[in-house]
Write a protein that holds these residues in place. Structure first.
Motif, mmCIF file in Angstrom:
data_model
loop_
_atom_site.group_PDB
_atom_site.id
_atom_site.type_symbol
_atom_site.label_atom_id
_atom_site.label_comp_id
_atom_site.label_asym_id
_atom_site.label_seq_id
_atom_site.Cartn_x
_atom_site.Cartn_y
_atom_site.Cartn_z
ATOM 1 N N LEU A 165 0.746 -1.184 0.017
ATOM 2 C CA LEU A 165 -0.084 0.079 -0.022
ATOM 3 C C LEU A 165 1.044 0.986 -0.176
ATOM 4 C CD1 LEU A 165 -2.950 -0.385 2.426
ATOM 5 C CD2 LEU A 165 -3.178 -0.107 0.191
ATOM 6 N N THR A 166 1.798 1.185 0.918
ATOM 7 C CA THR A 166 2.408 2.169 0.806
ATOM 8 C C THR A 166 4.005 2.591 -0.185
ATOM 9 O OG1 THR A 166 3.196 1.843 3.162
ATOM 10 C CG2 THR A 166 4.482 3.701 2.388
ATOM 11 N N GLY A 167 4.012 1.867 -0.963
ATOM 12 C CA GLY A 167 4.898 1.524 -2.304
ATOM 13 C C GLY A 167 4.385 2.103 -3.494
ATOM 14 N N TYR A 168 2.999 1.662 -3.294
ATOM 15 C CA TYR A 168 2.131 1.904 -4.549
ATOM 16 C C TYR A 168 1.167 3.008 -4.607
ATOM 17 C CZ TYR A 168 -2.358 1.257 -6.364
ATOM 18 O OH TYR A 168 -3.412 1.855 -7.724
ATOM 19 N N GLY A 169 1.042 3.474 -3.463
ATOM 20 C CA GLY A 169 0.166 5.238 -2.973
ATOM 21 C C GLY A 169 1.585 5.478 -3.018
ATOM 22 N N ALA A 170 2.669 5.737 -3.024
ATOM 23 C CA ALA A 170 3.413 6.785 -2.425
ATOM 24 C C ALA A 170 3.475 7.129 -4.294
ATOM 25 C CB ALA A 170 5.011 6.478 -2.664
ATOM 26 N N VAL A 177 2.206 9.227 -10.668
ATOM 27 C CA VAL A 177 3.337 9.285 -11.694
ATOM 28 C C VAL A 177 2.264 8.962 -13.207
ATOM 29 C CG1 VAL A 177 4.750 7.462 -12.610
ATOM 30 C CG2 VAL A 177 4.876 8.407 -10.419
ATOM 31 N N ARG A 178 2.605 9.802 -14.168
ATOM 32 C CA ARG A 178 2.323 9.341 -15.857
ATOM 33 C C ARG A 178 2.821 8.471 -16.305
ATOM 34 N NH1 ARG A 178 0.800 15.696 -15.491
ATOM 35 N NH2 ARG A 178 3.370 15.620 -14.737
ATOM 36 N N PRO A 179 1.814 7.475 -17.235
ATOM 37 C CA PRO A 179 3.109 6.942 -18.387
ATOM 38 C C PRO A 179 3.775 7.666 -19.004
ATOM 39 C CG PRO A 179 0.125 6.716 -18.606
ATOM 40 C CD PRO A 179 0.661 7.533 -17.260
ATOM 41 N N GLY A 180 5.055 7.073 -19.080
ATOM 42 C CA GLY A 180 5.817 7.799 -20.143
ATOM 43 C C GLY A 180 7.781 8.819 -19.145
ATOM 44 N N GLN A 197 7.788 -1.747 -8.625
ATOM 45 C CA GLN A 197 6.679 -2.428 -9.243
ATOM 46 C C GLN A 197 6.044 -1.546 -9.890
ATOM 47 O OE1 GLN A 197 5.290 -6.349 -8.454
ATOM 48 N NE2 GLN A 197 7.208 -6.636 -7.136
ATOM 49 N N SER A 198 5.231 -0.932 -8.775
ATOM 50 C CA SER A 198 4.236 0.260 -9.227
ATOM 51 C C SER A 198 4.716 1.591 -10.181
ATOM 52 C CB SER A 198 4.112 0.721 -7.467
ATOM 53 O OG SER A 198 3.136 -0.070 -7.366
ATOM 54 N N ALA A 199 5.297 1.581 -10.282
ATOM 55 C CA ALA A 199 6.252 2.441 -11.066
ATOM 56 C C ALA A 199 6.159 1.700 -12.836
ATOM 57 C CB ALA A 199 7.835 3.265 -11.257
ATOM 58 N N ARG A 200 6.196 0.579 -12.906
ATOM 59 C CA ARG A 200 6.217 -0.196 -13.936
ATOM 60 C C ARG A 200 4.635 -0.196 -14.317
ATOM 61 N NH1 ARG A 200 8.655 -6.385 -13.120
ATOM 62 N NH2 ARG A 200 7.389 -6.083 -12.239
ATOM 63 N N ILE A 201 3.626 -0.434 -13.146
ATOM 64 C CA ILE A 201 2.321 -0.734 -13.794
ATOM 65 C C ILE A 201 1.553 0.379 -14.056
ATOM 66 C CG2 ILE A 201 0.013 -1.092 -12.786
ATOM 67 C CD1 ILE A 201 1.766 -3.228 -10.704
ATOM 68 N N ALA A 202 2.664 1.633 -13.638
ATOM 69 C CA ALA A 202 2.197 3.286 -14.044
ATOM 70 C C ALA A 202 2.665 3.843 -15.185
ATOM 71 C CB ALA A 202 2.432 4.501 -13.270
ATOM 72 N N ILE A 207 13.225 4.080 -15.319
ATOM 73 C CA ILE A 207 13.210 4.006 -13.870
ATOM 74 C C ILE A 207 14.039 3.862 -12.729
ATOM 75 C CG2 ILE A 207 11.841 2.296 -11.236
ATOM 76 C CD1 ILE A 207 9.600 1.349 -14.074
ATOM 77 N N VAL A 208 15.387 4.295 -12.544
ATOM 78 C CA VAL A 208 15.855 4.037 -11.558
ATOM 79 C C VAL A 208 16.211 3.242 -10.074
ATOM 80 C CG1 VAL A 208 18.171 5.242 -10.900
ATOM 81 C CG2 VAL A 208 16.821 6.015 -13.308
ATOM 82 N N ALA A 209 17.074 2.687 -10.141
ATOM 83 C CA ALA A 209 16.672 2.060 -8.953
ATOM 84 C C ALA A 209 18.044 2.342 -7.850
ATOM 85 C CB ALA A 209 16.653 0.484 -8.542
ATOM 86 N N VAL A 210 17.871 2.890 -6.089
ATOM 87 C CA VAL A 210 19.372 3.694 -6.462
ATOM 88 C C VAL A 210 19.404 2.760 -4.680
ATOM 89 C CG1 VAL A 210 20.396 5.845 -5.099
ATOM 90 C CG2 VAL A 210 18.456 6.105 -6.856
ATOM 91 N N ASP A 211 20.764 2.467 -4.497
ATOM 92 C CA ASP A 211 20.559 1.646 -2.896
ATOM 93 C C ASP A 211 22.029 2.074 -3.194
ATOM 94 O OD1 ASP A 211 18.761 -0.010 -1.462
ATOM 95 O OD2 ASP A 211 20.698 -0.719 -0.749
ATOM 96 N N VAL A 212 22.635 1.726 -1.231
ATOM 97 C CA VAL A 212 24.171 1.487 -0.973
ATOM 98 C C VAL A 212 24.374 0.232 -1.152
ATOM 99 C CG1 VAL A 212 23.982 3.102 0.852
ATOM 100 C CG2 VAL A 212 23.731 0.885 1.174
#
Ligand SMILES: [Zn+2]
Ligand SMILES: [Zn+2]
Length: 360
Positions: A165-170, A177-180, A197-202, A207-212
């Protein structure tokens, strides 16, 4: 008597012990948990970054089966599968009247109630964030119980209650987020993976992932990331380099640290939107100068529970799961027992893994 993970005091390690639950009174429901996710907020409650009355049974992301219901409960019956909602809305406060149920002023009113007693010494226990899901069974107020969607395994459905819910809702409600569009997600834990995953659905294009941790790249790419950037002092420059020097349209910050919030904001284009999902401490001060606020024309916003209405959003998420667009199993990096929650906290602090799921 059922087994539960109890936080005896802020800063103390969790103890797995027997607890005595009351029979459900009017408007309450007793549930046998199938699974409970270990969320960063549980760690924040245990170390005092966030506060609820203690001693408490932690755990707020769970799903299970109704054992019994108190008088007046009609929306679920014994044997039904349910997902727990840790932030039930009252329907009458100012936020609820405006339809912003995730900001309900009364959502945590139940956290000071006596939820159960320790089996060994009879100490009163509070329910943490309302639902006390780190236990074989729990008793909660009826508004904390949502019928589990058909076609979603009950253990996986636990994740819907917080991380998803939190990740999707964000992505969908807060950042819209809009297509494109291009999206950067900072922090690849349970919520970050759900945001990817939600950005992909949108329909986000890049889609850039950032992590240490470089070990997160594979998880991130599986969740929809088209690029992976190892977090450093120059993360924002790398992201701008990936986007024609413009910056991304949307940054979602799932860490809750000043440096990451600042990097997320710096990674967006002029007019870009940054949504902060991570929960940080009061010592995390983010600074901006007046000129840059004007020049960039960006938006920075907070986000509580994904700005979701769980009752309305759960069926939508379930449809994404059934259609194969949302992969709940891919968020879970380990399935553990109650006794292993402290180790899961340790992994979180070390920046390892996605979601640990306690399976009962
Ligand atoms: Zn949570
Ligand atoms: Zn309310």
């Amino acid at each position: 008597m059922v087994r539960a993970a109890v936080l005896p005091a802020v800063g103390a390690p969790l103890e797995v012990t027997g607890i005595e639950l009351p029979e459900p009174g009017p408007g309450r429901v007793r549930i046998r948990l199938a699974a409970a996710g270990v969320c960063h907020s549980d760690l924040s409650l245990s170390d005092g970054t966030m506060r609820v009355p203690v001693p408490a049974v932690l755990g707020h992301e769970g799903a299970g089966t109704v054992v019994s219901v108190g008088e007046g409960v009609t929306h679920v019956a014994p044997g039904d599968g349910v997902v727990l909602n840790w932030a039930p809305s009252c329907g009458t406060c100012h936020a609820c009247a405006l339809g912003e149920v995730w900001l309900c002023a009364n959502a945590l009113n139940g956290s000071g109630d006596v939820h159960a007693r320790r089996g060994d010494d009879g100490t009163d226990l509070h329910p943490g964030l309302n639902v006390a899901a780190f236990a074989e069974e729990t008793v909660v107020a009826a508004p904390c119980v949502l019928p589990a969607p058909d076609g979603v395994p009950l253990a996986d459905a636990a994740l819907l209650g917080c991380a998803v819910l939190t990740g999707y809702g964000a992505v969908h409600h807060a950042a819209k987020v809009r297509p494109g569009e291009t999206v950067a997600v900072f922090g690849v834990g349970g919520v970050g993976l759900a945001a990817l995953q939600s950005a992909r659905i949108a329909g986000a294009e890049r889609i850039v992932a950032v992590d240490v941790s470089p070990a997160k790249e594979e998880l991130a790419r599986h969740a929809g990331a088209t690029d992976f950037v190892l977090a450093s002092g120059t993360t924002h420059r790398e992201i701008r380099g990936l986007t024609d020097k413009q910056g991304v349209d949307v940054a979602v910050e799932c860490v809750g640290r000043a440096a990451t919030i600042r990097a997320a904001w710096d990674s967006t284009r002029r007019g870009g939107r940054t949504t902060v999902v991570g929960i940080g401490g009061k010592d995390q001060q983010v600074t901006f100068n007046a000129l840059e606020i004007f020049h960039w024309g960006r938006t920075l916003s907070g986000c509580v529970y994904g700005n979701c209405d769980p009752a309305a959003d759960l069926p939508v998420l379930a449809e994404h799961v059934r259609a194969g667009r949302l992969d709940l199993g891919a968020l879970v990096t380990e399935r553990i027992a109650l006794e292993e929650i402290p180790a899961a906290f340790g992994n979180m602090l070390a920046g390892k893994g996605g979601r640990a799921l306690v399976v009962f």
